[in-house]
Scaffold this motif. Structure first.
Motif, PDB file in Angstrom:
ATOM      1  N   GLU A   1      -7.401   9.678   3.112  1.00  0.00           N
ATOM      2  CA  GLU A   1      -7.403   8.344   3.750  1.00  0.00           C
ATOM      3  C   GLU A   1      -6.831   7.290   2.795  1.00  0.00           C
ATOM      4  OE1 GLU A   1     -11.252   9.251   6.562  1.00  0.00           O
ATOM      5  OE2 GLU A   1     -11.423   7.766   4.964  1.00  0.00           O
ATOM      6  N   LEU A   2      -7.193   7.435   1.547  1.00  0.00           N
ATOM      7  CA  LEU A   2      -6.637   6.494   0.558  1.00  0.00           C
ATOM      8  C   LEU A   2      -5.119   6.657   0.464  1.00  0.00           C
ATOM      9  CD1 LEU A   2      -9.320   6.670  -2.273  1.00  0.00           C
ATOM     10  CD2 LEU A   2      -8.845   4.734  -0.807  1.00  0.00           C
TER      11      LEU A   2
ATOM     12  N   ILE B   1      -3.581   4.844   3.318  1.00  0.00           N
ATOM     13  CA  ILE B   1      -3.543   3.397   3.057  1.00  0.00           C
ATOM     14  C   ILE B   1      -2.383   3.062   2.112  1.00  0.00           C
ATOM     15  CG2 ILE B   1      -4.805   1.528   1.882  1.00  0.00           C
ATOM     16  CD1 ILE B   1      -7.338   2.628   3.117  1.00  0.00           C
TER      17      ILE B   1
ATOM     18  N   ARG C   1       0.877   3.209   4.037  1.00  0.00           N
ATOM     19  CA  ARG C   1       1.037   2.092   4.973  1.00  0.00           C
ATOM     20  C   ARG C   1       1.381   0.786   4.227  1.00  0.00           C
ATOM     21  NH1 ARG C   1       3.020  -0.311   8.677  1.00  0.00           N
ATOM     22  NH2 ARG C   1       1.851  -1.848   9.859  1.00  0.00           N
ATOM     23  N   TYR C   2       0.602   0.523   3.184  1.00  0.00           N
ATOM     24  CA  TYR C   2       0.813  -0.754   2.488  1.00  0.00           C
ATOM     25  C   TYR C   2       2.045  -0.731   1.582  1.00  0.00           C
ATOM     26  CZ  TYR C   2      -3.346  -2.674   4.515  1.00  0.00           C
ATOM     27  OH  TYR C   2      -4.244  -3.159   5.418  1.00  0.00           O
TER      28      TYR C   2
ATOM     29  N   LEU D   1       4.645  -2.004   3.720  1.00  0.00           N
ATOM     30  CA  LEU D   1       4.557  -3.471   3.852  1.00  0.00           C
ATOM     31  C   LEU D   1       4.834  -4.184   2.523  1.00  0.00           C
ATOM     32  CD1 LEU D   1       1.266  -3.604   5.944  1.00  0.00           C
ATOM     33  CD2 LEU D   1       3.582  -3.922   6.797  1.00  0.00           C
TER      34      LEU D   1
ATOM     35  N   ASP E   1      -0.449  -4.994  -4.339  1.00  0.00           N
ATOM     36  CA  ASP E   1      -1.804  -5.175  -4.879  1.00  0.00           C
ATOM     37  C   ASP E   1      -2.755  -4.164  -4.244  1.00  0.00           C
ATOM     38  OD1 ASP E   1      -1.384  -6.541  -2.468  1.00  0.00           O
ATOM     39  OD2 ASP E   1      -3.157  -7.790  -2.787  1.00  0.00           O
ATOM     40  N   VAL E   2      -2.564  -3.931  -2.939  1.00  0.00           N
ATOM     41  CA  VAL E   2      -3.430  -2.965  -2.243  1.00  0.00           C
ATOM     42  C   VAL E   2      -3.125  -1.541  -2.733  1.00  0.00           C
ATOM     43  CG1 VAL E   2      -4.154  -2.088  -0.003  1.00  0.00           C
ATOM     44  CG2 VAL E   2      -3.479  -4.470  -0.230  1.00  0.00           C
TER      45      VAL E   2
ATOM     46  N   HIS F   1      -4.672  -0.987  -6.041  1.00  0.00           N
ATOM     47  CA  HIS F   1      -6.120  -0.754  -5.940  1.00  0.00           C
ATOM     48  C   HIS F   1      -6.395   0.677  -5.466  1.00  0.00           C
ATOM     49  CE1 HIS F   1     -10.179  -2.170  -4.064  1.00  0.00           C
ATOM     50  NE2 HIS F   1     -10.327  -1.314  -5.036  1.00  0.00           N
ATOM     51  N   ALA F   2      -5.649   1.084  -4.440  1.00  0.00           N
ATOM     52  CA  ALA F   2      -5.869   2.428  -3.886  1.00  0.00           C
ATOM     53  C   ALA F   2      -5.527   3.503  -4.926  1.00  0.00           C
ATOM     54  CB  ALA F   2      -5.022   2.614  -2.634  1.00  0.00           C
TER      55      ALA F   2
ATOM     56  N   GLU G   1      -8.278   3.730  -7.429  1.00  0.00           N
ATOM     57  CA  GLU G   1      -9.442   4.479  -6.918  1.00  0.00           C
ATOM     58  C   GLU G   1      -9.148   5.980  -6.895  1.00  0.00           C
ATOM     59  OE1 GLU G   1     -12.279   3.361  -6.528  1.00  0.00           O
ATOM     60  OE2 GLU G   1     -12.238   1.263  -5.957  1.00  0.00           O
TER      61      GLU G   1
ATOM     62  N   LEU H   1      -7.536   2.669   9.884  1.00  0.00           N
ATOM     63  CA  LEU H   1      -8.788   2.996   9.188  1.00  0.00           C
ATOM     64  C   LEU H   1      -9.709   1.775   9.110  1.00  0.00           C
ATOM     65  CD1 LEU H   1      -7.309   5.116   6.302  1.00  0.00           C
ATOM     66  CD2 LEU H   1      -8.832   5.931   8.078  1.00  0.00           C
TER      67      LEU H   1
ATOM     68  N   HIS I   1      -8.523  -4.491   0.596  1.00  0.00           N
ATOM     69  CA  HIS I   1      -9.183  -4.015  -0.631  1.00  0.00           C
ATOM     70  C   HIS I   1     -10.615  -3.561  -0.335  1.00  0.00           C
ATOM     71  CE1 HIS I   1      -6.106  -5.261  -3.479  1.00  0.00           C
ATOM     72  NE2 HIS I   1      -5.939  -6.331  -2.730  1.00  0.00           N
TER      73      HIS I   1
ATOM     74  N   VAL J   1     -10.530  -0.167   1.150  1.00  0.00           N
ATOM     75  CA  VAL J   1     -10.248   0.825   0.090  1.00  0.00           C
ATOM     76  C   VAL J   1     -11.527   1.120  -0.697  1.00  0.00           C
ATOM     77  CG1 VAL J   1      -8.992   1.168  -2.088  1.00  0.00           C
ATOM     78  CG2 VAL J   1      -7.805   0.222  -0.129  1.00  0.00           C
TER      79      VAL J   1
END
Lengths: 547, 221
Positions: A27-28, A31, A34-35, A38, A42-43, A46-47, A50, B116, B184, B187
Motif C-alpha cells: 500500500e505504501l 501511495i 500515485r504521488y 503528482l 514530500d509525500v 515520507h512513504a 516509512e 487508500l 502524510h 502514510v
C-alpha cells in the motif's frame, strides 16, 4: 528433517505469516506511485522513509534467519536455495520506482529511492544471513546490489545529481564495510565507485568523476587509518584511482589546469584532505606519534598500511607521469608536487625514526617492536630510493621521446632537490642517480636548445656544492666529473657562445642568488646548507680537475 | 552641548537595553507558549467547564424539590417528551448531514490522491467511536420520551448532556476528518499498521528460535 529445513518449511508453507506486513508495504508503494505521478515529493519521501524503516525493522527481526545465500554459495553450490521472498519483492518494487523515475528523468524521486536503499544497506550491517560468509555480509551485498543498479542506470542516463548522491552513499558503504572488516564488500563498493567514475568519463561529466574519485580517495584514507592490514583494499583502491586518472587523460576533454582539480583533483592535488600526498603525510605523522606513545598494536597497523600504500607506488606514478607527458597535461605539475610532498614525508619519517631511542629487549613484544622499527627504517630508505629515481627514470626520457618539454625545468629542479635529500640521508647511489638524470637531460637538450641546456646544468653544480657542504665525497666526485665532462662537451660544440646563465656565469649566479628563489623549497634547502666558501671551493675543484 | 550629547547617548543605550530585554522576554514567552500551547488550550477549556458544572450542580441541589415539581408538570404537559424526540431527530439529522458531507470531501481528496485514503477513513477507529456514540445518544434521547413523569428531571439532564457531548464529538470528528485530507497522515496510519503486523513476525521468530534451541539442547542431552 534438520533445523534449517524446519525453519524454512515453516515460513515457506505459511506465507500468510508475512501477508499482512507485505500488504501494508504494498500500500505504501501504491501511495509512492500515485504521488510520484503528482510530483508531490514530500509525500513520497515520507512513504519511502516509512518503507525503509519498516524493512530495516524486518531485517533486524529476522536476524540469522534471513535466507540470503552468500557469494561463495552462489559460486560453488547449487542454486536451488532461494532468496527471502519478502525482501526480494520489496527491493524489486523499489527498483521499479527507480526505473520509472530514471525513465522520466525525475531526479528527486530516484534520489529518494537510492537514499532508502542506502539506508537499508547500512541497517543490514547489523543483520546476519542464515548463511554467513567471511569478509562479506550477504544481506548487505544483496541490498547494495539493488542500490548500485539504480545508481548505475541513473548515471548512464546522465542524471548527475543522482550519481553524486550515489557516489557519497557508495563511499559511506565502503568505509562502513572497512570498519566492520567486510573486506569483500568494501572492495565491491570501491569497484562500483570506479565504474561510476568511468561512466562519468564516458559521459564527459567531470562532476561525477570528481565525486567518484573523492569517494575512492576518502576510502583509501579511511582504510589506511582504520583498515585491517593484509586485505589488499589499499592496493585495489590505488589501482582503481590510477586507472581512472589514466582514463581521464585519454578523454577528448583534455586535462588542462582547471580540469585536473575538477576531475581527479581529490586524488592528486596536494591541497585535498584525502589526496595521495596527504594520506602519506597522515600515515607518517601517525607512525611517529604512536612510536613516541608506545601504542604498538595500532602502530603495527599503520606501518602495514604505509608499506601497502607505498608498495610499487613509484611504478604507478611513473606510468601515469608518462601518460601525462604524452598528452602534455597539467597533471605533470600535480604529479611533481605530490611526489615532492610524498618524498618529503618519507625523509621526515626516516629522520624522526632515527631520533627515536632504542627499545631495550625486555620481552618478546619489545624485541619484536625494535626489530620492526629497524626494518621500517630500511624500508623507508628503499621507498625513497625507488620514488626519487624510479619515477623520473621513466618520465624524463618520455619528455624527450614525445618532445613535450614544458614541465622539464620543474622536473629537473625536483630531481636536484631529491638529490639533496638523498645526500642528507647518506644515500649516495640515489643522489648520483638523480644527478645523472639531470646530466642526461641537459645532454639531450644540447642539440635542441643550447641556452636552456646550459642554464639547467647549474642544478648539477648545485648538487655537487651540496655534497661538498655535507662532506659527501663519493657524490661530489661523481657530480664533479659529470659536470666537467658536460661543460667540455658544451664548449666543444659551441666554443664562442656567450649568454646570460652560461657556464661562465654559473658561479656568480650561485653566489648572488635570487630573492624570488627563496620561496622555492629547492633553493631554500640549498641556501640552508651551502655557504659562499662551498661555492668557491666547488668551482676551484672543478677548475683544478679540468686543468 | 557636549554634556547633553553624552546624556543622549546614555539614554539611547538604556532604551536599546530595554528593547533588547523586552525582545528577549517576549521571545522566551512565545517559545514557552508554543511549547505548552496544547496544555494551555485544555486548561482554558476545562476550567470554565468545571466552574459552570459546579454552578449548575449547586443550583440543582438548591432548587431540587422545586425543579422536580416543575419538570413533572412539564412532562405531564408533553413538553419534555417533545424535547426528547426533537433532540433524537436532530441527532439523526446531524449524523446524516455530517457523515455525508465529510464522506463527500474525503472522496474528493481520495480522487486527487489515492483510494487508500477513503479506505483508511472508513476503517478509522476514532470516527467509528464518534458514529457509535451519536447513534447511542439518538437512541437514548428517543427512549427518554417514553419514560414516566417521575424521571423527567433525568431526561432533561440526559438530553442536555447529549447536546453538549455532541458538540464536542463533532469538533473531534471535524479535526479527525481534516487530518485525513493530509496524505502524510494516511502514510503514517498504514505504517503503524505494518508495525503491528511486524510484531507478529517478531513473535514467530522468537518462538522459532526458542524451539530450535530447545531441540538442540534435547539432541545434545
Amino acid at each position: 528433517m534438520n533445523w534449517r529445513e524446519i525453519r524454512f518449511a515453516l515460513f515457506d508453507r505459511n506465507p500468510g505469516l508475512f501477508a499482512a506486513f507485505q500488504l501494508s508495504l504494498d500500500e505504501l508503494h501504491v501511495i509512492v506511485g500515485r504521488y510520484a505521478e503528482l510530483k508531490k515529493y514530500d509525500v513520497t519521501r515520507h512513504a519511502f522513509g516509512e518503507i525503509g524503516s519498516l524493512l530495516s525493522e524486518y531485517l533486524i527481526a529476522r536476524d540469522r534467519s534471513l535466507r540470503i545465500p552468500s557469494s561463495t554459495m552462489g559460486v560453488f553450490f547449487p542454486s536451488e536455495t532461494r532468496f527471502d521472498p519478502l525482501l526480494t519483492q520489496q527491493l524489486e518494487q523499489l527498483k521499479s520506482h527507480a526505473g520509472r523515475g530514471i525513465a522520466n528523468s525525475e531526479q528527486e524521486l530516484v534520489k529518494e529511492v537510492i537514499g532508502t536503499l542506502a539506508d537499508l544497506s547500512k541497517a543490514s550491517w547489523r543483520v546476519r544471513s542464515y548463511f554467513p560468509d567471511r569478509g562479506s555480509n550477504p544481506v548487505t551485498s544483496f541490498v547494495a546490489a539493488h542500490f548500485w543498479g539504480a545508481v548505475k542506470d541513473a548515471a548512464a542516463r546522465r542524471l548527475d545529481d543522482v550519481a553524486l548522491v550515489g557516489a557519497d552513499q557508495l563511499r559511506e558503504l565502503c568505509t562502513g564495510s572497512i570498519d566492520r572488516d567486510l573486506y569483500l564488500d568494501a572492495t565491491m563498493q570501491a569497484q562500483r565507485l570506479e565504474e561510476l567514475g568511468m561512466s562519468g568519463i564516458l559521459a564527459l561529466s567531470d562532476v561525477v568523476l570528481n565525486a567518484a574519485v573523492r569517494g575512492l580517495s576518502d576510502c583509501l584514507l579511511h582504510n589506511c587509518v582504520y583498515g585491517r592490514p593484509g586485505t589488499f583494499i589499499t592496493k585495489h583502491l590505488l589501482e582503481e584511482l590510477f586507472r581512472l586518472s589514466k582514463l581521464r587523460l585519454s578523454s577528448p576533454l583534455g586535462l588542462d589546469m582547471n580540469r585536473v582539480s575538477y576531475s581527479v583533483g581529490p586524488f592528486i592535488s596536494v591541497t585535498e584532505h584525502s589526496s595521495l600526498a596527504q594520506i602519506n603525510i597522515a600515515l607518517v605523522n601517525g607512525i611517529v606519534k604512536l612510536s613516541s606513545a608506545d601504542d604498538w598494536e595500532r602502530l603495527d597497523r599503520l606501518r602495514s598500511s604505509y608499506r601497502e600504500l607505498n608498495d610499487h607506488l613509484w611504478l604507478h606514478l611513473a606510468n601515469l607521469g608518462v601518460d601525462a607527458v604524452k598528452k602534455n597535461s597539467f597533471l605533470t605539475h600535480y604529479l611533481n608536487s605530490s611526489l615532492e610532498e610524498i618524498i618529503g614525508s618519507h625523509v621526515w619519517l626516516y629522520r624522526a625514526m632515527e631520533k627515536l631511542p632504542e627499545i631495550e629487549a625486555q620481552d618478546f613484544r619489545s624485541a619484536r617492536e625494535q626489530d620492526a622499527r629497524v626494518a621500517l627504517r630500511k624500508e623507508v630508505r628503499d621507498v625513497i630510493s625507488w620514488q626519487t629515481t624510479g619515477v623520473y627514470s621513466r618520465i624524463i626520457p618520455a619528455m624527450f621521446e614525445h618532445t613535450q618539454l614544458g614541465y622539464l625545468d620543474d622536473t629537473l629542479e625536483l630531481q636536484s632537490l631529491f638529490a639533496f635529500w638523498c645526500i642528507d640521508l647518506d644515500m649516495p647511489d640515489s643522489a648520483l642517480s638523480a644527478s645523472k638524470r639531470i646530466v642526461d637531460a641537459c645532454k639531450q637538450l644540447l642539440p635542441i636548445d643550447a641556452y636552456r641546456s646550459a642554464r639547467q646544468s647549474i642544478l648539477i653544480a648545485q648538487v655537487g656544492i651540496y655534497a661538498l657542504a655535507r662532506d659527501a665525497g663519493r657524490v661530489l666526485t661523481g657530480v664533479l666529473n659529470e659536470y666537467r665532462d658536460f661543460r667540455a662537451q658544451f664548449k666543444e660544440r659551441y666554443p664562442d657562445l656567450r649568454f646570460v646563465g652560461d657556464f661562465e656565469s654559473a658561479k656568480n649566479d650561485l653566489l648572488e642568488g635570487r630573492a624570488h628563489l627563496l620561496l622555492d623549497p629547492h633553493a631554500q634547502q640549498f641556501r640552508s646548507v651551502v655557504a659562499r666558501e662551498h661555492i668557491h671551493s666547488f668551482f676551484r675543484l672543478l677548475d683544478s680537475s679540468a686543468a | 552641548m557636549r554634556r547633553y550629547a553624552r546624556l543622549r547617548r546614555r539614554l539611547r543605550r538604556s532604551v536599546l537595553h530595554l528593547k533588547l530585554l523586552v525582545g528577549v522576554y517576549r521571545r522566551r514567552l512565545s517559545f514557552q507558549y508554543l511549547k505548552r500551547k496544547k496544555s494551555l488550550h485544555l486548561l482554558f477549556c476545562f476550567v470554565p467547564l468545571i466552574l459552570l458544572s459546579y454552578l449548575l450542580g449547586s443550583e440543582i441541589v438548591r432548587y431540587k424539590s422545586a425543579l422536580r415539581v416543575h419538570t413533572e408538570s412539564l412532562s405531564s404537559s408533553g413538553v419534555i417528551p417533545q424535547l426528547a424526540i426533537a433532540v433524537g431527530a436532530a441527532m439523526l439529522g446531524v449524523i446524516g448531514i455530517v457523515f455525508s458531507l465529510s464522506l463527500f470531501s474525503i472522496q474528493q481528496v481520495a480522487e486527487r490522491g489515492t483510494s487508500l485514503t477513503l479506505r483508511e477513513y472508513a476503517n478509522d477507529w476514532v470516527l467509528r467511536i464518534v458514529y457509535g456514540s451519536l447513534a447511542v445518544f439518538t437512541v437514548f434521547a428517543m427512549a427518554g420520551a417514553l419514560l414516566k413523569k417521575e424521571s423527567a428531571a433525568l431526561v432533561v439532564l440526559a438530553n442536555f448532556i447529549v447536546l453538549v457531548a455532541t458538540i464536542f464529538l463533532l469538533k473531534l470528528y471535524f479535526s479527525r476528518t481534516i487530518r485525513f485530507s493530509d496524505p502524510h497522515f494516511v502514510v503514517s496510519k498504514i505504517a503503524s499498521r505494518a508495525r503491528g503486523s511486524l510484531q507478529t513476525i517478531k513473535r514467530m521468530e522468537h518462538v522459532m528460535k526458542q524451539e530450535i534451541r530447545y531441540g538442540r539442547r534435547k539432541g545434545r542431552a
